[in-house]
Design a protein around this motif. Structure first.
Motif: not given
Length: 322
Positions: A117-119, A123-126, A130-132, A208-210
């Motif tokens: 994702v852009p820096t 968004v911080k997590s999977i 949602k909705g993105k 993003i970290s899974l």
């Protein structure tokens, strides 16, 4: 009768000449992909070491060239373990089309992938996806459809819970991320197209970290056979890895061929690769992760007899398989 003999002799000489001057194509994804860089490095090394003719053959996606391997129209190709399984069994994107002539040559390197994702994204997590807006379809590079499903499944999310943006392949998806037409895109670790996007985007991008727990690992492997979750630490050598740790999907990349490729050709390729890691790594740094002793991995796709011969000589073919 004499004319017939002359024609036959000419055909024999022509076929012999073609055989002696054979060019072996290595199917890859398009330029900018990790597969392309690997295929180009392997082709270059084989030409320099053996003097034989190898060339990288880029296609829109691996699902495009795998059937060519099966039909004997291409000598070699690169695939991840999950897609090789799907193709051989006629599952998922190969539904109803078993590719039973596929053969494994060997596991080459493991690779890591996650959503980027852009820096400055929120968004911080999977779960935050949602909705993105997410790339979907991957019709000419279908393997990324399964990468996407696996990554989303680690957060117990599916693509239908996002705003799907039809995209042909991961390179196009990265272009969409650069142009702010999607909110996230899958990026294989240190792939050329990812580095280009990092330089092009005003603030760059980050992975993003899974999720990494027992349920997440089960869901990942269910969506992409042979996939596993690994943790990466930030390093100048790992583009986009910011969070410590950053959990990503890891899958082995395989070199595959068709059953009709001559045993001696596959044997020579394996032995040349195993003896020339430094040359491969000089052409493409990802080959620093190549370990010849790890080329034999369990998979439903059978190994090519030429590869088996090489592995037996190297002493790494499983005793129970001898």
């Amino acid at each position: 009768m004499k004319k017939t003999l002359v024609i036959c002799a000419t055909l024999v000489m022509t076929c012999s000449g073609l055989s002696n001057a054979a060019t072996y194509g290595i199917g890859t994804n398009q330029q900018g992909s990790l597969f392309y860089s690997m295929g180009a490095a392997l082709s270059k090394t084989m030409v320099e070491i053996t003097g034989e003719q190898y060339r990288v053959a880029p296609y829109a996606g691996s699902s495009t060239y795998i059937p060519l391997l099966n039909r004997g129209r291409l000598a070699f190709g690169l695939s991840n373990g999950g897609e090789a399984t799907f193709a051989y069994l006629g599952m998922e994107n190969f539904e109803g089309h078993e590719n039973k002539n596929l053969r494994l040559v060997g596991a080459v390197i493991p690779t890591q992938t996650s959503f980027a994702v852009p820096t400055n994204s929120d968004v911080k997590s999977i779960a935050d996806l949602k909705g993105k807006r997410l790339p979907s379809g991957y019709n000419s590079g279908r393997t990324f459809h399964f990468y996407s499903n696996a990554a989303l499944a680690s957060g117990f999310l599916n693509i239908d819970e996002t705003r799907k943006v039809p995209t042909p392949n991961f390179v196009a998806a990265l272009g969409a991320l650069e142009e702010n037409r999607v909110d996230a895109a899958l990026v294989p670790m240190n792939v050329g197209a990812g580095k280009k996007a990092m330089a092009t985007m005003s603030d760059g991008w980050r992975y993003i970290s899974l999720n990494d727990n027992e349920l997440a690992r089960v869901e990942v492997e269910k969506n992409l056979p042979s996939a596993r979750i690994v943790s990466m630490k930030p390093s100048p050598a790992l583009t986009g890895v910011v969070e410590n740790p950053t959990n990503m999907i890891e899958v082995d990349f395989y070199l595959i061929s068709g059953a009709d490729v001559p045993d001696d050709v596959v044997y020579k390729l394996v032995k040349t690769m195993a003896s020339n890691k430094a040359a491969l790594a000089k052409s493409f740094g990802a080959f620093n992760r190549y370990v010849p002793e790890n080329m034999v991995q369990k998979n439903v796709v059978p190994y090519h007899p030429g590869a088996i011969k090489a592995y037996k000589e190297m002493g790494i073919w499983p005793a129970e398989s001898k």
